[in-house]
Design a protein around this motif. Sequence first.
Motif, PDB file in Angstrom:
ATOM      1  N   ALA A 188       0.839  -1.210   0.000  1.00  0.00           N
ATOM      2  CA  ALA A 188       0.000   0.000   0.000  1.00  0.00           C
ATOM      3  C   ALA A 188       0.867   1.249   0.000  1.00  0.00           C
ATOM      4  CB  ALA A 188      -0.938  -0.003   1.205  1.00  0.00           C
ATOM      5  N   TRP A 189       1.950   1.214   0.780  1.00  0.00           N
ATOM      6  CA  TRP A 189       2.855   2.364   0.804  1.00  0.00           C
ATOM      7  C   TRP A 189       3.561   2.532  -0.542  1.00  0.00           C
ATOM      8  CZ3 TRP A 189       4.365   6.765   2.606  1.00  0.00           C
ATOM      9  CH2 TRP A 189       5.666   7.215   2.344  1.00  0.00           C
ATOM     10  N   GLY A 190       3.971   1.418  -1.138  1.00  0.00           N
ATOM     11  CA  GLY A 190       4.696   1.482  -2.399  1.00  0.00           C
ATOM     12  C   GLY A 190       3.855   2.044  -3.534  1.00  0.00           C
ATOM     13  N   VAL A 191       2.582   1.660  -3.597  1.00  0.00           N
ATOM     14  CA  VAL A 191       1.714   2.160  -4.672  1.00  0.00           C
ATOM     15  C   VAL A 191       1.010   3.444  -4.260  1.00  0.00           C
ATOM     16  CG1 VAL A 191       1.342  -0.157  -5.565  1.00  0.00           C
ATOM     17  CG2 VAL A 191      -0.301   0.789  -3.933  1.00  0.00           C
ATOM     18  N   GLN A 192       1.229   3.901  -3.012  1.00  0.00           N
ATOM     19  CA  GLN A 192       0.662   5.156  -2.514  1.00  0.00           C
ATOM     20  C   GLN A 192      -0.857   5.185  -2.607  1.00  0.00           C
ATOM     21  OE1 GLN A 192       2.690   8.334  -1.349  1.00  0.00           O
ATOM     22  NE2 GLN A 192       3.538   6.359  -0.751  1.00  0.00           N
ATOM     23  N   SER A 193      -1.484   4.028  -2.368  1.00  0.00           N
ATOM     24  CA  SER A 193      -2.947   3.962  -2.424  1.00  0.00           C
ATOM     25  C   SER A 193      -3.424   2.701  -1.725  1.00  0.00           C
ATOM     26  CB  SER A 193      -3.439   3.982  -3.872  1.00  0.00           C
ATOM     27  OG  SER A 193      -4.832   3.736  -3.929  1.00  0.00           O
ATOM     28  N   SER A 194      -4.141   2.873  -0.617  1.00  0.00           N
ATOM     29  CA  SER A 194      -4.707   1.704   0.057  1.00  0.00           C
ATOM     30  C   SER A 194      -5.853   1.120  -0.764  1.00  0.00           C
ATOM     31  CB  SER A 194      -5.203   2.088   1.454  1.00  0.00           C
ATOM     32  OG  SER A 194      -6.216   3.077   1.387  1.00  0.00           O
ATOM     33  N   ALA A 216      -6.709 -11.429   4.614  1.00  0.00           N
ATOM     34  CA  ALA A 216      -7.167 -10.542   5.695  1.00  0.00           C
ATOM     35  C   ALA A 216      -5.987  -9.813   6.328  1.00  0.00           C
ATOM     36  CB  ALA A 216      -7.925 -11.348   6.742  1.00  0.00           C
ATOM     37  N   ALA A 217      -4.892 -10.549   6.557  1.00  0.00           N
ATOM     38  CA  ALA A 217      -3.704  -9.909   7.122  1.00  0.00           C
ATOM     39  C   ALA A 217      -3.164  -8.835   6.182  1.00  0.00           C
ATOM     40  CB  ALA A 217      -2.628 -10.967   7.398  1.00  0.00           C
ATOM     41  N   MET A 218      -3.183  -9.113   4.879  1.00  0.00           N
ATOM     42  CA  MET A 218      -2.705  -8.116   3.919  1.00  0.00           C
ATOM     43  C   MET A 218      -3.618  -6.898   3.873  1.00  0.00           C
ATOM     44  SD  MET A 218      -1.327 -10.372   0.687  1.00  0.00           S
ATOM     45  CE  MET A 218       0.256 -11.220   0.766  1.00  0.00           C
ATOM     46  N   VAL A 219      -4.917  -7.109   3.954  1.00  0.00           N
ATOM     47  CA  VAL A 219      -5.859  -5.989   3.958  1.00  0.00           C
ATOM     48  C   VAL A 219      -5.657  -5.128   5.209  1.00  0.00           C
ATOM     49  CG1 VAL A 219      -8.307  -5.386   4.200  1.00  0.00           C
ATOM     50  CG2 VAL A 219      -7.594  -7.047   2.469  1.00  0.00           C
ATOM     51  N   LEU A 220      -5.443  -5.771   6.340  1.00  0.00           N
ATOM     52  CA  LEU A 220      -5.162  -5.011   7.566  1.00  0.00           C
ATOM     53  C   LEU A 220      -3.856  -4.226   7.427  1.00  0.00           C
ATOM     54  CD1 LEU A 220      -6.158  -7.714  10.221  1.00  0.00           C
ATOM     55  CD2 LEU A 220      -7.399  -5.596   9.696  1.00  0.00           C
ATOM     56  N   GLY A 221      -2.863  -4.858   6.817  1.00  0.00           N
ATOM     57  CA  GLY A 221      -1.616  -4.143   6.583  1.00  0.00           C
ATOM     58  C   GLY A 221      -1.803  -2.954   5.657  1.00  0.00           C
ATOM     59  N   ALA A 222      -2.677  -3.105   4.645  1.00  0.00           N
ATOM     60  CA  ALA A 222      -2.957  -1.993   3.737  1.00  0.00           C
ATOM     61  C   ALA A 222      -3.596  -0.821   4.476  1.00  0.00           C
ATOM     62  CB  ALA A 222      -3.864  -2.460   2.602  1.00  0.00           C
ATOM     63  N   ASN A 223      -4.397  -1.115   5.498  1.00  0.00           N
ATOM     64  CA  ASN A 223      -4.981  -0.039   6.298  1.00  0.00           C
ATOM     65  C   ASN A 223      -3.904   0.737   7.049  1.00  0.00           C
ATOM     66  OD1 ASN A 223      -8.178   0.068   6.570  1.00  0.00           O
ATOM     67  ND2 ASN A 223      -7.598  -2.055   6.179  1.00  0.00           N
ATOM     68  N   GLY A 225      -0.727   0.864   6.104  1.00  0.00           N
ATOM     69  CA  GLY A 225       0.042   1.549   5.073  1.00  0.00           C
ATOM     70  C   GLY A 225      -0.653   2.796   4.573  1.00  0.00           C
ATOM     71  N   GLY A 226      -1.986   2.739   4.427  1.00  0.00           N
ATOM     72  CA  GLY A 226      -2.737   3.906   3.996  1.00  0.00           C
ATOM     73  C   GLY A 226      -2.634   5.057   4.976  1.00  0.00           C
ATOM     74  N   ALA A 227      -2.689   4.743   6.275  1.00  0.00           N
ATOM     75  CA  ALA A 227      -2.544   5.790   7.289  1.00  0.00           C
ATOM     76  C   ALA A 227      -1.135   6.377   7.281  1.00  0.00           C
ATOM     77  CB  ALA A 227      -2.877   5.225   8.668  1.00  0.00           C
ATOM     78  N   MET A 228      -0.137   5.535   6.981  1.00  0.00           N
ATOM     79  CA  MET A 228       1.241   6.018   6.937  1.00  0.00           C
ATOM     80  C   MET A 228       1.472   6.977   5.772  1.00  0.00           C
ATOM     81  SD  MET A 228       3.248   5.143   9.367  1.00  0.00           S
ATOM     82  CE  MET A 228       4.754   5.613   8.512  1.00  0.00           C
ATOM     83  N   ILE A 229       0.759   6.782   4.662  1.00  0.00           N
ATOM     84  CA  ILE A 229       0.944   7.660   3.501  1.00  0.00           C
ATOM     85  C   ILE A 229       0.655   9.104   3.888  1.00  0.00           C
ATOM     86  CG2 ILE A 229       0.108   8.221   1.197  1.00  0.00           C
ATOM     87  CD1 ILE A 229      -0.563   5.226   0.861  1.00  0.00           C
ATOM     88  N   ALA A 247      -3.130  11.252  15.091  1.00  0.00           N
ATOM     89  CA  ALA A 247      -4.234  10.621  15.821  1.00  0.00           C
ATOM     90  C   ALA A 247      -4.890   9.545  14.963  1.00  0.00           C
ATOM     91  CB  ALA A 247      -5.257  11.678  16.232  1.00  0.00           C
ATOM     92  N   ASN A 248      -5.081   9.826  13.678  1.00  0.00           N
ATOM     93  CA  ASN A 248      -5.663   8.825  12.788  1.00  0.00           C
ATOM     94  C   ASN A 248      -4.735   7.622  12.642  1.00  0.00           C
ATOM     95  OD1 ASN A 248      -7.604   7.930  10.637  1.00  0.00           O
ATOM     96  ND2 ASN A 248      -5.794   8.169   9.356  1.00  0.00           N
ATOM     97  N   LEU A 249      -3.427   7.866  12.578  1.00  0.00           N
ATOM     98  CA  LEU A 249      -2.469   6.767  12.481  1.00  0.00           C
ATOM     99  C   LEU A 249      -2.519   5.891  13.727  1.00  0.00           C
ATOM    100  CD1 LEU A 249      -0.100   5.333  11.087  1.00  0.00           C
ATOM    101  CD2 LEU A 249       1.426   7.023  12.107  1.00  0.00           C
ATOM    102  N   VAL A 250      -2.627   6.527  14.887  1.00  0.00           N
ATOM    103  CA  VAL A 250      -2.717   5.762  16.135  1.00  0.00           C
ATOM    104  C   VAL A 250      -3.965   4.891  16.139  1.00  0.00           C
ATOM    105  CG1 VAL A 250      -3.072   5.984  18.621  1.00  0.00           C
ATOM    106  CG2 VAL A 250      -1.340   7.381  17.487  1.00  0.00           C
ATOM    107  N   LEU A 251      -5.096   5.471  15.751  1.00  0.00           N
ATOM    108  CA  LEU A 251      -6.349   4.720  15.764  1.00  0.00           C
ATOM    109  C   LEU A 251      -6.354   3.606  14.719  1.00  0.00           C
ATOM    110  CD1 LEU A 251      -9.006   7.546  16.273  1.00  0.00           C
ATOM    111  CD2 LEU A 251      -8.641   5.579  17.763  1.00  0.00           C
TER     112      LEU A 251
END
Length: 555
Positions: A188-194, A216-223, A225-229, A247-251
């Motif tokens: 998600a971080w690499g393509v800059q889009s969750s 499911a684990a990959m989808v959770l990771g994409a979430n 990664g999306g917050a990290m972008i 705050a959004n990243l923490v949540l």
Amino acid sequence: MPSLSPSLFLLHVAGAAALLLWAVRLVRTGVERGWSADLRKLLRGSAEYRLRAALAGTGAAVLLQSSTAVAILVAGFVASGALPGIAALSIVLGADLGSAIVARILLVRMDWVVPLLLLAGVTLFLRTSRLELRMAGRVLIGLALIFVALSMLRAATGPLVSSPGVGIAISYLGNDLFTAFLIGGLFAWGVQSSVAAVLVFVTLAAEGLLPAPVGAAMVLGANLGGAMIAHVLTLNAEISARRVIRANLVLRGGAAVTVLFVLSLMAPPLDLLGATPATQLIVLHIVFNLVLMLVGLVLASPVMALAERMVASPVAQARIARISALDPEALTNPDRALTCARREILAMGESVEAMLRPVMGLYRQWDEATAQAIRDRDAEIDRMHIAIKLYLARLTRSVGDDDTIARRILALADIAVNLEGAGNTISDTMLNLAQRRERLGLAFSDEGWAELCDFHDRVLANAQAGLNLLVTMDPDAARALVVEKDRIRDIEQQLQRSHLERLKQGRVESIETSNIHQETLRALKQVNAAFAMIAYPILSETGDLLSSRLSRQTG
């Protein structure tokens, strides 16, 4: 694919992924260019109630197909004082849900609609001159290309179902969900889009390449990664804006890790979410973000308090003097010297934007420190303007009778003059108006204040577009900026009439603040015109300008 050749497989998958990213970007930029002001108004107007703010964020993310784009918009509002932190966090949480809904919509198999979308999109884009219709065409083309990219991805990955190597890799990931989670986040971080990442994972699951737990684990990771972008993109933003994104990243990140632990330790039955792995993944994605939004709305206050402690106000440090881009040694090379001048003018424009962003907050609550910072910026802009004039004058003497270089020098000098005037308008006119309101203890009517904030936000968006244009020199963007200048003029006249109508009704607040209201509108229109002037030299070169108007033949 007739062959499982690794190079051929990678080529097909990379091409499908590239088209998917481009198509998502096409939709987002179409919405931004056609309806940016309306979206920004929607987000700013939803701040009163958390749930309404969250729903506004959801709608904005569905339109933009990106929660990151919404987060960047909101960060700008917070930095300018137009949105409080809790309302901004609510919008961002809603945007996360919106991006999940987008993924679900785009996964519907509608191959039959692709030619219709392309036909309508291309017709609107090529055969209409109205900006909104052209951008609607752009959005339809982008949607069609998304469906094409997903079809390409299915075709590329279909033969891999029976590949023994893929089975071994998936078997390993099934026993190590944390690695799958990390892969999802990095992708998600690499393509800059969750959104794009989730679309890829669900498509792979639909083709039988990803079991539900791994997906499911990959989808959770994409979430995560999306917050990290958004977090990385706002590292240089104002502290108040960074706190909302943190705050959004923490949540979102904390919730993703928590659900991953539950998934790894307890192995809950994912078949409750749907009959197929693909359905299970997309439902998990939507439910995760829906629950996160609802819980986040309840916990917004303590989470923002935690973010304030995590992103503390910086300790005052010695500042390194800014180095001018005006290189005297470049004067012997006109092209290089003009580039140096443009860089300095860009820095000048960024300083004007930095002055414009917080000025409306002073109309609500006067802050002498902020006002002094604006005055200091204006003094620096004046110095930069003098230096640019002298530099361009020296360059003029060195180029002799070269008319092309002379026109480019004159164009840059005009842009510098206009930006310097915009800085003076903010520092002198707008600061004095804000201070007068504070000194007299006046308050705008609710309608009047909303109008001023919306108008300021529209002008700020145009200022950013003007600075982008100074870098890209894109004729299409220049035409859009000139069209927006005319629209700003019409809106200013409409707002002046609305204000006069309130005066006729005898509204006390409108009467007391009448001069401040009207003069502020005029000042903002002047600032907008200064940034719009960046477009005129570009359009003059392309022949898109008549003597005083944008040519009707353009577009």
